[in-house]
Design a protein around this motif. Structure first.
Motif, short mmCIF file in Angstrom:
data_model
loop_
_atom_site.label_atom_id
_atom_site.label_comp_id
_atom_site.label_asym_id
_atom_site.label_seq_id
_atom_site.Cartn_x
_atom_site.Cartn_y
_atom_site.Cartn_z
N LEU A 43 0.85 -1.19 0.00
CA LEU A 43 0.00 0.00 0.00
C LEU A 43 0.89 1.24 0.00
O LEU A 43 1.99 1.22 0.56
N ASP A 44 0.39 2.33 -0.59
CA ASP A 44 1.16 3.57 -0.63
C ASP A 44 1.56 4.03 0.77
O ASP A 44 2.62 4.63 0.96
N ARG A 229 -3.14 1.93 12.99
CA ARG A 229 -1.95 1.76 12.15
C ARG A 229 -1.99 0.42 11.40
O ARG A 229 -1.62 0.35 10.22
N ALA A 230 -2.43 -0.62 12.08
CA ALA A 230 -2.54 -1.91 11.41
C ALA A 230 -3.54 -1.85 10.26
O ALA A 230 -3.31 -2.42 9.19
N HIS A 231 -4.63 -1.13 10.45
CA HIS A 231 -5.61 -0.97 9.38
C HIS A 231 -5.04 -0.16 8.23
O HIS A 231 -5.21 -0.51 7.06
N GLU A 232 -4.35 0.92 8.55
CA GLU A 232 -3.79 1.79 7.51
C GLU A 232 -2.77 1.07 6.66
O GLU A 232 -2.78 1.18 5.43
N GLN A 233 -1.88 0.28 7.27
CA GLN A 233 -0.73 -0.27 6.57
C GLN A 233 -0.82 -1.76 6.26
O GLN A 233 -0.07 -2.25 5.42
N PHE A 234 -1.75 -2.49 6.90
CA PHE A 234 -1.74 -3.94 6.74
C PHE A 234 -3.10 -4.52 6.39
O PHE A 234 -3.27 -5.75 6.46
N ARG A 235 -4.05 -3.68 6.01
CA ARG A 235 -5.37 -4.23 5.64
C ARG A 235 -5.29 -5.11 4.40
O ARG A 235 -6.16 -5.95 4.16
N THR A 257 -9.33 -3.52 -0.70
CA THR A 257 -9.50 -3.56 0.76
C THR A 257 -10.25 -2.34 1.29
O THR A 257 -10.22 -2.08 2.49
N GLN A 258 -10.95 -1.63 0.42
CA GLN A 258 -11.61 -0.39 0.85
C GLN A 258 -12.71 -0.63 1.87
O GLN A 258 -13.06 0.28 2.65
N PHE A 259 -13.25 -1.84 1.90
CA PHE A 259 -14.34 -2.13 2.85
C PHE A 259 -13.86 -2.93 4.07
O PHE A 259 -14.67 -3.34 4.89
N VAL A 260 -12.56 -3.16 4.17
CA VAL A 260 -12.01 -3.81 5.36
C VAL A 260 -11.99 -2.79 6.49
O VAL A 260 -11.46 -1.69 6.33
N THR A 261 -12.57 -3.13 7.63
CA THR A 261 -12.69 -2.19 8.74
C THR A 261 -11.57 -2.38 9.75
O THR A 261 -10.85 -3.39 9.73
N GLU A 262 -11.45 -1.43 10.65
CA GLU A 262 -10.48 -1.57 11.74
C GLU A 262 -10.80 -2.78 12.60
O GLU A 262 -9.88 -3.48 13.05
N ASP A 263 -12.08 -3.04 12.82
CA ASP A 263 -12.45 -4.22 13.61
C ASP A 263 -12.03 -5.51 12.91
O ASP A 263 -11.59 -6.46 13.56
#
Length: 323
Positions: A43-44, A229-235, A257-263
């Motif tokens: 991911l960017d 951070r895990a959601h931002e960089q590892f979803r 992964t646009q619909f992958v949530t933090e949960d």
């Protein structure tokens, strides 16, 4: 005994930082270190992709004890297998026989850059079999000629060979890949704690061999910050490897992964300051028969704190639980 490793993740740090992390992780007590080999980040937001082999050369001189490994190099498109064999032999010499060559069938993300298209998985497996044969023959010394369906080698020879042959570990995901790669490899790499996969490998591999896996974690003093951070960089991790191998670039991973949530991420990656969730996530691997587990700390700017946490709390807890 289970060995615990540290991941030098080229997607989230620059080359100088990776070399420093390698030395710090060794001092903290990690048993081994693995390095990703990417041309692109997933991911960017990760923001890096230095050349793994250049960094590995520097890491051999910044460390003294830890075993080193590529996790993993793809020897079928971006690199010719004869070049991979030369790189591996050189790193083995520089490291004083601490290197294992980790290989896999690759991802479109990194291999598309040479403009040859992206073959289907069955073809990639055929190519990897040929690459393994070429690399193994070169490790034996002497001149090598090879004419396969996918590769040719014309009078190649490794002039600087280590006294200890470079072990080869190959990534597998199912029965087909185990059948193809186990007879040509010294160790197994997999991403899931699958006891059946370990059993299949053992049935085809006569000698006791290492089984090596990887576990992403996100340490932070603040659990909410770790989850973000895990959601931002590892979803991207949520797609699974059959999907991840096919997508062509960071923008594709962002869209997928646009619909992958933090949960969603927090349910699959242990986050926060407590070692207990990490130990719980690691336990299925050694129960399945894995002998080595490399941890990935998410976030390049948070490695120093993680290494200190690992030294003081996490590695003692893992060793107590596993060993």
């Amino acid at each position: 005994m289970v060995a615990f490793g540290y991941t030098l993740m080229t997607e989230q740090a620059g080359p100088r930082e990776l070399v420093r992390f390698a030395a710090e992780a060794e001092r903290a007590g990690f048993d081994f270190e693995v390095m990703s080999d990417h041309y692109f980040p997933w991911l960017d937001e990760q923001g890096h992709a230095p050349n793994a082999w250049s960094v590995l050369g520097a890491v051999t001189q910044a460390t003294e004890r830890v075993e080193l490994m590529t996790y993993v190099t793809c020897p079928i498109m971006r690199y010719h297998p004869a070049v991979v064999a030369q790189q591996a032999a050189t790193v083995q010499l520089l490291s004083g026989n601490r290197f294992t060559l980790g290989l896999g069938a690759g991802e479109n993300l990194n291999e598309h850059v040479v403009g040859r298209g992206w073959p289907p998985v069955n073809v990639r497996h055929e190519m990897l079999v040929e690459a393994l044969q070429i690399i193994s023959e070169l490790f034996q010394g002497g001149y090598v000629n090879y004419a396969g369906d996918h590769f040719r080698v014309d009078s190649a020879k490794l002039w600087d060979l280590p006294e200890t042959r470079v072990p080869i570990a190959t990534a597998v995901s199912g029965a087909q890949s185990v059948e193809h790669f186990a007879p040509l490899s010294d160790a197994m790499i997999a991403v899931e704690p699958d006891a059946d996969l370990v059993g299949s490998w053992n049935s085809l591999h006569k000698a006791e061999s290492a089984k090596i896996a990887q576990l992403p974690v996100c340490w932070d003093p603040n659990r909410d910050a770790a989850v973000r951070r895990a959601h931002e960089q590892f979803r991207w991790f949520a797609g699974g490897w059959k999907v991840n191998a096919e997508l062509p670039g960071p923008s594709a991973f962002a869209a997928a992964t646009q619909f992958v949530t933090e949960d969603d991420v927090a349910q699959n990656i242990p986050c926060g300051p407590d070692p207990d969730p990490i130990v719980a996530a690691a336990k299925p691997f050694w129960e399945a028969g894995f002998t080595h587990l490399a941890l990935v700390q998410i976030g390049g700017e948070h490695q120093d704190g993680f290494v200190e946490f690992a030294r003081d709390r996490l590695l003692p807890a893992l060793n107590e639980a596993a060993n």
